[in-house]
Design an enzyme around this catalytic site. Sequence first.
Site, PDB file in Angstrom:
ATOM      1  N   HIS A   1      -5.506   2.492  -0.594  1.00 12.34           N
ATOM      2  CA  HIS A   1      -5.549   1.021  -0.621  1.00 12.34           C
ATOM      3  C   HIS A   1      -6.510   0.451  -1.662  1.00 12.34           C
ATOM      4  O   HIS A   1      -6.402  -0.732  -1.997  1.00 12.34           O
ATOM      5  CB  HIS A   1      -5.957   0.476   0.754  1.00 12.34           C
ATOM      6  CG  HIS A   1      -4.986   0.762   1.846  1.00 12.34           C
ATOM      7  ND1 HIS A   1      -3.658   0.415   1.775  1.00 12.34           N
ATOM      8  CD2 HIS A   1      -5.150   1.374   3.057  1.00 12.34           C
ATOM      9  CE1 HIS A   1      -3.041   0.795   2.892  1.00 12.34           C
ATOM     10  NE2 HIS A   1      -3.923   1.382   3.677  1.00 12.34           N
TER      11      HIS A   1
ATOM     12  N   ASP B   1       1.990   7.850   4.866  1.00 16.70           N
ATOM     13  CA  ASP B   1       1.045   7.125   5.719  1.00 16.70           C
ATOM     14  C   ASP B   1       1.799   5.991   6.407  1.00 16.70           C
ATOM     15  O   ASP B   1       2.774   5.473   5.862  1.00 16.70           O
ATOM     16  CB  ASP B   1      -0.054   6.564   4.809  1.00 16.70           C
ATOM     17  CG  ASP B   1      -1.296   6.091   5.525  1.00 16.70           C
ATOM     18  OD1 ASP B   1      -1.210   5.066   6.226  1.00 16.70           O
ATOM     19  OD2 ASP B   1      -2.353   6.728   5.369  1.00 16.70           O
TER      20      ASP B   1
ATOM     21  N   HIS C   1       0.790   3.083   6.695  1.00 15.02           N
ATOM     22  CA  HIS C   1       0.515   1.873   5.917  1.00 15.02           C
ATOM     23  C   HIS C   1       1.056   2.012   4.487  1.00 15.02           C
ATOM     24  O   HIS C   1       1.018   3.091   3.906  1.00 15.02           O
ATOM     25  CB  HIS C   1      -0.991   1.601   5.866  1.00 15.02           C
ATOM     26  CG  HIS C   1      -1.611   1.401   7.211  1.00 15.02           C
ATOM     27  ND1 HIS C   1      -2.233   2.427   7.912  1.00 15.02           N
ATOM     28  CD2 HIS C   1      -1.683   0.302   8.000  1.00 15.02           C
ATOM     29  CE1 HIS C   1      -2.673   1.961   9.064  1.00 15.02           C
ATOM     30  NE2 HIS C   1      -2.351   0.671   9.146  1.00 15.02           N
TER      31      HIS C   1
ATOM     32  N   ASP D   1      -1.657   8.845  10.235  1.00 13.34           N
ATOM     33  CA  ASP D   1      -1.527   7.730  11.172  1.00 13.34           C
ATOM     34  C   ASP D   1      -0.068   7.398  11.453  1.00 13.34           C
ATOM     35  O   ASP D   1       0.227   6.531  12.273  1.00 13.34           O
ATOM     36  CB  ASP D   1      -2.285   6.496  10.683  1.00 13.34           C
ATOM     37  CG  ASP D   1      -2.036   6.166   9.225  1.00 13.34           C
ATOM     38  OD1 ASP D   1      -1.161   6.815   8.607  1.00 13.34           O
ATOM     39  OD2 ASP D   1      -2.714   5.267   8.694  1.00 13.34           O
TER      40      ASP D   1
END
Length: 426
Positions: free
Chosen positions: A137, A172, A174, A261
């Site tokens: 990120h 992931d 995200h 995750d």
Amino acid sequence: MRSKDKISYFYDGDVGSVYFGPNHPMKPHRLCMTHHLILAYGLHSKMEVYRPHKAYPIEMAQFHSPDYVEFLQRINPENQNLFPNEMARYNLGEDCPVFEDLFEFCQLYAGGTIDAARRLNNKLCDIAINWAGGLHHAKKCDASGFCYINDLVLGILELLKHHPRVLYIDIDVHHGDGVEEAFYFTDRVMTVSFHKFGDKFFPGTGDVKEIGEREGKFYAINVPLKDGIDDSSFNRLFRTIISKVVEIYQPGAIVLQCGADSLARDRLGCFNLSIDGHAECVKFVKKFNLPLLVTGGGGYTKENVARCWTVETGILLDTELPNEIPENDYIKYFAPDFSLKIPGGHIENLNTKSYISSIKVQILENLRYIQHAPSVQMQEVPPDFYIPDFDEDEQNPDVRADQRSRDKQIQRDDEYFDGDNDNDAS
């Protein structure tokens, strides 16, 4: 087919000793748990194990703004209140707190990914692993989503010195927004992210319509998913898209971000993937027999993160692991059943067949616009950052050795690493 892959594995015990804070979901301790589980299964004896160098500020500035890197060096828990404007400008605070040894933490995880890329570039290994990396990120000028330095971008920039095209794959939960943003305007990197999208889920980007711009148009692929996707749906979609991407794009190397995750029962996740389902992606990508850089990423139920990345290390080594977890320093975390594998979850799968089909159709349609791999005018490959020649006689035992000297110190046993029972353990 390669007869046997040569694997390089990067780890430094200090990377798992930092503390984001009591209520913060990011627990770097998961890296110590992963490493000790890898040791307990004896996987370290099948790899070349390296302690990464600490990435230099000048290396970080290959992507990040020098001002931002310099501020990360300067800031600490004692002085952060003196810089409210800079803290806000660089997005440091609740999600991305300032903690003790923050910059060293960034240096270690970024150094591992840079070193991994360099070993691949120099054909010293076929697969390189840095479970501490994958912080996807972080942006050019600010921190985001628990990420400060974007090691993935730095690793890809290294790979681009030797490879005309690099494929980045992100599993992931995200969206891999920082990596996508870094390469949004180029065709030399194709980014493919499978992630939860909608319901104001962080970071809020990653719609299927986000495809890149200018020279990078159609070279960003987003696979937006809803809550509850299971192994069979995810793996079918993954295989279909990735096989077509590799066929059309013809990358010279692949970077695979294995955020855990996306597993069932993750503290911040919302998917139903079992460890086998997650690991199937690693197994599939490995079959392309391309230089492969594998990193960690998110993952907030730390015992399951350790399980997942240990299983995936085994897959990269073509080693089947027994399901009963062997004795190790963190065995108590795997109670009550002490099993390596975890099953999928039971969240309602909102990804209907028609929804998945529509996503797949849009992505495959976009891929038709790049039927031929882009041609790249290759320039002279720049050298790696200069590291002075190592003189063993002049080596100071109180100073950490440089990368070249450490490369001579490959270890295949437990004692190389800081353990909880060592006098100098972190």
